[in-house]
Design a protein around this motif. Sequence first.
Motif, short mmCIF file in Angstrom:
data_model
loop_
_atom_site.label_atom_id
_atom_site.label_comp_id
_atom_site.label_asym_id
_atom_site.label_seq_id
_atom_site.Cartn_x
_atom_site.Cartn_y
_atom_site.Cartn_z
N ARG A 17 -6.72 4.62 -5.21
CA ARG A 17 -5.51 3.80 -5.28
C ARG A 17 -5.82 2.34 -4.95
NH1 ARG A 17 -2.74 8.14 -2.71
NH2 ARG A 17 -3.06 7.14 -0.70
N ARG A 18 -6.60 2.10 -3.90
CA ARG A 18 -6.92 0.73 -3.50
C ARG A 18 -7.78 0.04 -4.57
NH1 ARG A 18 -9.84 -0.23 0.68
NH2 ARG A 18 -10.83 1.80 0.86
N TYR A 19 -8.66 0.81 -5.19
CA TYR A 19 -9.50 0.27 -6.26
C TYR A 19 -8.64 -0.22 -7.43
CZ TYR A 19 -12.52 0.80 -10.42
OH TYR A 19 -13.17 0.63 -11.62
N HIS A 20 -7.74 0.64 -7.92
CA HIS A 20 -6.90 0.25 -9.05
C HIS A 20 -5.93 -0.87 -8.65
CE1 HIS A 20 -8.33 3.24 -11.85
NE2 HIS A 20 -8.16 4.20 -10.96
N PRO A 60 0.82 -1.22 0.00
CA PRO A 60 0.00 0.00 0.00
C PRO A 60 0.85 1.26 0.00
CG PRO A 60 -0.31 -1.27 2.04
CD PRO A 60 0.64 -2.02 1.19
N ALA A 61 0.32 2.30 -0.66
CA ALA A 61 1.06 3.57 -0.73
C ALA A 61 1.10 4.25 0.63
CB ALA A 61 0.41 4.50 -1.75
N SER A 62 0.05 4.11 1.42
CA SER A 62 -0.02 4.75 2.72
C SER A 62 -0.63 3.79 3.72
CB SER A 62 -0.84 6.04 2.66
OG SER A 62 -1.03 6.57 3.96
N ARG A 81 -8.08 5.03 4.11
CA ARG A 81 -9.15 4.19 3.57
C ARG A 81 -10.34 5.02 3.13
NH1 ARG A 81 -9.24 -1.18 4.59
NH2 ARG A 81 -11.52 -1.13 4.74
N TRP A 82 -10.50 6.23 3.72
CA TRP A 82 -11.68 7.05 3.44
C TRP A 82 -11.36 8.23 2.54
CZ3 TRP A 82 -16.23 5.08 4.80
CH2 TRP A 82 -16.23 4.07 5.76
N ARG A 83 -10.10 8.57 2.39
CA ARG A 83 -9.74 9.67 1.50
C ARG A 83 -10.00 9.28 0.05
NH1 ARG A 83 -3.93 10.87 1.78
NH2 ARG A 83 -4.47 12.71 0.56
N ALA A 84 -10.32 10.29 -0.77
CA ALA A 84 -10.63 10.01 -2.18
C ALA A 84 -9.44 9.35 -2.87
CB ALA A 84 -11.01 11.32 -2.89
#
Length: 371
Positions: A284-287, A268-270, A276-279
């Motif tokens: 990022r998690r979706y892609h 994960p990037a962060s 988890r809630w930031r746009a």
Amino acid sequence: MTELILLGLAAAVAWKLYQWSRAPQDAPLRSVTLCLLTALLSYPLAMPGGGSGVDTVAGHGTAKLVQNVLLLLTVYFLMCFYLYSADGPAARRRARGEAVVVALVAVAIVVAAETVPHDVFAGSFSTADMTIPQIAFFYGVTGLYLMYALGVTGRWTRQYARMSQRPHATGLWMAAVGLSAMAVACAVRAVFVAVRWSGGTVRQPLMAGVAVFLVVSILLFVSGVTYAGARARVTSARLWLRRRRDHRRLAPLWQLLTDAYPENVLRPASPALWDRWRAHGVHRRYHRRIVECRDGLVDISPYLAHEGEGTEVLYLPPAVLADRLRQAVTTIGMDARPARQAVPLAMPQADDRDADVRHLSAVSDALRLSA
């Protein structure tokens, strides 16, 4: 409603002050920030009872005087936003010239207010005694300057609207109509001042109607200014919700494949929980989940084909592919060697990311239903 508008203004000012601190040389940004700041400072003084504290300390009428000076500065800084956006020597000279004009108007109404007893300002525009020359001058000059500044900014806004594309053009047209309507309302109020100063009377319903028209004009202007941004936020929120939903829908497929090939899980990037809630975190998690699913499908594809199958495995229906994937995971656990090369699986008919996600989600849904 009043408190909501004040809260919205305060939030906008805080955001613009932050942006200005990061770009102190940005003249248009500075003008917008000062426009919002003076509007925020003047708004409580215009509310019923809002200026009582100032009047108690500095005398009756002080709050009204300060509120009108702040209102003059609000429309002046609005003009400066357009002038500095033009970014030319002539525009900057015009901004300095307009500063002289607004300073003269402010000094004139202050002098007028100081030459009469403070208690004559205790009422509102509709109850003020316009037969007193200083009071008529105070309201008349303020209204004429507001008419001028709002009319000019309305004309400039229409010019920008003609050059813009939707949705920005829609918002600009709304703002232009709002500014022009405010200028008309100020002009009508200036006529009321002249009539009442000459000894005539203006019916209360007529003054109330103009006041309502002015409020509607302000709301239309604010709606126009925020239209494009609000529409972008709504679109962004819809995309955010859709990608969170798709991320959850892909969970069964992702879990099956990453259990079989844990090395495919990207770092994960962060690691922050709030990411988890930031746009950006959601996107990022979706892609990342799509990539991890695709990598897993490529790795497991050699185990899916039955004896005698060729390219048919490439176009298996989601329910059949879900069954094959479960069987393949069991085969991998038995250390069986694949009999064929890796091939792409669950390929959509259309060649775009949305179609790809829909197809993967269909396979994932089939896994969930067959669990």
